[in-house]
Design a protein around this motif. Structure first.
Motif, short mmCIF file in Angstrom:
data_model
loop_
_atom_site.label_atom_id
_atom_site.label_comp_id
_atom_site.label_asym_id
_atom_site.label_seq_id
_atom_site.Cartn_x
_atom_site.Cartn_y
_atom_site.Cartn_z
N ARG A 51 6.79 134.08 127.67
CA ARG A 51 6.70 135.08 128.74
C ARG A 51 6.87 134.44 130.12
NH1 ARG A 51 2.30 137.70 131.39
NH2 ARG A 51 2.81 139.82 131.99
N SER A 52 6.33 133.22 130.29
CA SER A 52 6.45 132.55 131.58
C SER A 52 7.90 132.22 131.89
CB SER A 52 5.61 131.27 131.58
OG SER A 52 4.25 131.57 131.40
N ARG A 53 8.63 131.74 130.88
CA ARG A 53 10.03 131.38 131.11
C ARG A 53 10.87 132.61 131.38
NH1 ARG A 53 10.48 126.75 126.36
NH2 ARG A 53 9.51 125.08 127.58
N ASN A 54 10.56 133.71 130.72
CA ASN A 54 11.32 134.94 130.95
C ASN A 54 11.13 135.44 132.37
OD1 ASN A 54 12.32 134.96 128.35
ND2 ASN A 54 10.66 136.25 127.55
N ARG A 55 9.94 135.17 132.96
CA ARG A 55 9.68 135.62 134.32
C ARG A 55 10.15 134.62 135.38
NH1 ARG A 55 6.18 139.96 135.02
NH2 ARG A 55 6.47 141.35 133.26
N GLY A 56 10.71 133.50 134.95
CA GLY A 56 11.28 132.56 135.92
C GLY A 56 10.31 131.55 136.48
N GLY A 57 9.14 131.40 135.91
CA GLY A 57 8.19 130.43 136.41
C GLY A 57 8.56 129.01 136.00
N THR A 58 8.20 128.04 136.87
CA THR A 58 8.50 126.64 136.57
C THR A 58 7.33 125.93 135.90
OG1 THR A 58 7.70 125.86 138.73
CG2 THR A 58 10.02 126.53 138.56
N GLY A 59 6.15 126.52 135.93
CA GLY A 59 4.96 125.88 135.37
C GLY A 59 4.35 124.86 136.30
N LEU A 60 4.81 124.80 137.55
CA LEU A 60 4.31 123.83 138.53
C LEU A 60 3.59 124.49 139.70
CD1 LEU A 60 7.49 121.56 138.65
CD2 LEU A 60 5.31 121.01 137.55
N GLY A 61 3.59 125.81 139.76
CA GLY A 61 3.06 126.51 140.92
C GLY A 61 1.60 126.22 141.20
N LEU A 62 0.74 126.35 140.18
CA LEU A 62 -0.69 126.13 140.41
C LEU A 62 -1.01 124.66 140.63
CD1 LEU A 62 -2.35 128.67 137.94
CD2 LEU A 62 -2.05 128.85 140.41
N PRO A 64 -9.42 126.24 132.71
CA PRO A 64 -9.55 124.86 133.23
C PRO A 64 -8.23 124.08 133.25
CG PRO A 64 -11.30 125.35 131.65
CD PRO A 64 -10.32 126.46 131.56
N ARG A 65 -7.22 124.51 132.48
CA ARG A 65 -5.97 123.74 132.39
C ARG A 65 -4.82 124.38 133.19
NH1 ARG A 65 -4.21 121.94 126.60
NH2 ARG A 65 -2.91 120.67 127.98
N LEU A 66 -5.11 125.44 133.91
CA LEU A 66 -4.02 126.15 134.59
C LEU A 66 -3.33 125.32 135.65
CD1 LEU A 66 -5.44 129.78 135.01
CD2 LEU A 66 -3.69 128.99 133.42
N THR A 67 -4.05 124.36 136.25
CA THR A 67 -3.44 123.56 137.32
C THR A 67 -2.71 122.33 136.79
OG1 THR A 67 -5.55 122.42 137.65
CG2 THR A 67 -5.11 124.33 139.04
N GLU A 68 -2.62 122.18 135.47
CA GLU A 68 -1.84 121.07 134.91
C GLU A 68 -0.35 121.38 135.02
OE1 GLU A 68 -3.01 120.23 130.93
OE2 GLU A 68 -5.15 120.04 131.42
N ARG A 69 0.43 120.33 135.14
CA ARG A 69 1.89 120.52 135.24
C ARG A 69 2.44 121.12 133.96
NH1 ARG A 69 4.56 115.51 138.41
NH2 ARG A 69 2.93 115.15 139.94
N PHE A 70 3.28 122.11 134.12
CA PHE A 70 4.02 122.77 133.03
C PHE A 70 3.09 123.44 132.00
CE2 PHE A 70 6.88 119.27 134.41
CZ PHE A 70 7.91 120.06 134.88
N TYR A 71 1.82 123.62 132.35
CA TYR A 71 0.94 124.29 131.39
C TYR A 71 1.12 125.80 131.53
CZ TYR A 71 -3.11 125.65 128.66
OH TYR A 71 -3.93 126.20 127.71
N ARG A 72 1.34 126.45 130.40
CA ARG A 72 1.53 127.90 130.39
C ARG A 72 0.67 128.52 129.31
NH1 ARG A 72 6.92 125.96 131.12
NH2 ARG A 72 7.95 126.81 132.97
N VAL A 73 0.08 129.68 129.63
CA VAL A 73 -0.72 130.41 128.64
C VAL A 73 0.21 131.01 127.60
CG1 VAL A 73 -2.34 132.31 128.28
CG2 VAL A 73 -2.52 130.88 130.33
N ASP A 74 1.30 131.63 128.06
CA ASP A 74 2.30 132.23 127.17
C ASP A 74 3.65 131.64 127.58
OD1 ASP A 74 4.08 133.74 125.74
OD2 ASP A 74 3.04 135.64 126.06
N ILE A 75 4.12 130.65 126.82
CA ILE A 75 5.32 129.91 127.22
C ILE A 75 6.54 130.81 127.32
CG2 ILE A 75 6.91 128.07 126.53
CD1 ILE A 75 4.55 126.64 125.26
#
Length: 443
Positions: free
Chosen positions: A383-394, A370-381
């Motif tokens: 791992r997400s940063r290592n893969r280059g995600g901004t946390g804003l995509g969804l 339910p929280r995946l579409t929140e800004r900068f919300y990450r399940v695994d912070i």
């Protein structure tokens, strides 16, 4: 009741026996038997007439006096009447309490009835926020007093899970959120809440993010330009600083991506409706995105499969749709293990047109979905940063779909993978597209 019935039986039997004896004495038993039946019938009609009169009279009329079954009947009706009166008093008291509670609410409350949504009752805040006046506005259709076409449409199609934001009819500086709750057959409860402060704070937040993003874009561009100039492979000095320069270049690029996503989100939030509508070439777009995704996959060698349906047509803003679809597919690349499978499908069914992206990644625990579409919300912070995600995509995906009357659905099983759907209604935005085309033709 059984005892009264037994007494009535013996009473009727005694009457018949007496009348038969008299009949045999006078040598007319049948005649006296008929008289007995008529007497018994008249007795019932007389008590039935008394019962009807008792129902018609005022509530203080004393209970008719009778014996036998009719006495028991009168008594049972009397008890039923008393219970109903007691229940009515309780309901009246409860209704008064509810109305006093609603009257004390900080929100405007209006009770509507009928197919035309006539005003039956409203509290004091409805006078302040909606400009209603008592008693002249009672029994008036509320659409005669709140004259917004969007509000009239909302009354016809809205349900208890929907709401509409509109300007207060009597004060343009107030912003209201209106909900409609159906109840008690053909009645509705309208609740209007003053969200002016919330809307202003939200606007301030959007303006702040947009201004900061704009201010950051220029220095980041300058830094990136100097880093590109300094990072010369033939320069011995640059070779000594190759690792720091590479890290600075990567982090600068990451910051520029975040700024670009923030600016896009700010624009999507500030523009409620689509200004540009065109027929989107989704199939060609998905082929391009999948090719870019394969390049992004690199050494991970993901298996990307694409299926498309030529009958699935979408109208909207091409760049926004591309941003949403690419975010979903690139996310699947980032979170799918090496040599994993990513299936992309664009298809049509009776409900609408859909994009489906399925991966064989690690999956998402249910509590995070339910929280995946929140800004900068990450399940695994980490791992997400290592893969280059901004946390804003969804978050971008959700806003793009909202502007295109679409919806995002997510299903995931931990350890097996995830599936993301972008669902669009059939012919969504087609009317607006045809209208714009007509305007262009006239010009």
């Amino acid at each position: 009741m059984m005892q009264s019935g037994l007494q009535e039986f013996w009473r009727v039997t005694s009457l018949i026996i007496v009348m038969l004896i008299i009949g045999f004495i006078f040598d007319h038993p049948l005649f006296f038997l008929v008289i007995a039946c008529l007497l018994y019938l008249n007795w019932h009609l007389y008590n039935l007439f008394r019962l009807i009169n008792w129902f018609r009279e005022k509530r203080k009329t004393p209970l008719p006096d009778a014996f036998g079954l009719w006495g028991e009947t009168f008594y049972q009706f009397y008890r039923l009447q008393q219970r109903n009166r007691k229940r009515k008093r309780k309901l009246t008291t409860m209704l008064k309490r509810i109305r006093r509670s609603i009257a004390a609410m900080p929100d405007a409350a209006v009770i509507l009835h009928g197919n035309n949504f006539e005003i039956e009752w409203f509290n004091k805040m409805a006078q302040v926020l909606l400009g209603l006046q008592a008693p002249q506005d009672r029994e008036q259709p509320i659409t005669n007093l709140i004259r917004y076409p969007s509000f009239a449409q909302f009354l016809k199609t809205g349900n208890k899970e929907d709401s509409i934001v509109l300007t207060a009819p009597n004060d343009p500086t107030l912003i209201l959120r209106v909900n409609i709750v159906p109840y008690a057959g053909n009645r509705h409860l309208l609740i209007a809440r003053d969200i002016t402060r919330i809307q202003r704070l939200e606007q301030m937040r959007r303006d702040f993010i947009a201004n900061v993003s704009h201010e950051l874009r220029t220095p980041l561009t300058v830094i990136a330009g100097f880093l590109e100039t300094i990072n010369d492979p033939d320069d011995p000095c640059a070779q000594q600083w190759q690792r720091p320069l590479l890290l600075m270049t990567q982090q600068t690029a990451r910051m520029r991506n975040i700024v670009d996503d923030l600016l896009l989100l700010s624009r999507l939030e500030s523009e409620v409706h689509l200004n540009t509508v065109e027929k989107v070439d989704v199939i060609e777009m998905l082929h391009d995105i999948c090719e870019e995704a394969q390049i992004l996959s690199g050494e991970y060698r993901h298996h990307i499969m694409l299926e498309t349906d030529k009958t699935a047509v979408l109208y909207g803003h091409t760049e926004e749709i591309r941003s949403a679809f690419s975010n979903l597919i690139f996310n699947a690349i980032r979170y799918t293990p090496e040599e994993g499978n990513i299936d992309v499908a664009w298809y049509r069914d009776e409900q609408g047109v859909h994009l489906r992206v399925t991966d064989t990644g690690e999956g998402i625990p249910p509590e995070h979905i339910p929280r995946l579409t929140e800004r900068f919300y990450r399940v695994d912070i980490a791992r997400s940063r290592n893969r280059g995600g901004t946390g804003l995509g969804l978050a971008i995906v959700k806003h793009v779909l909202n502007r295109h009357k679409g919806q995002l659905r997510i299903e995931s099983i931990v350890g097996k993978g995830s599936t993301f759907w972008c669902d669009f209604p059939l012919d969504a935005n087609k009317a607006q597209y045809e209208k714009l085309q007509g305007i262009d033709d006239n010009e």
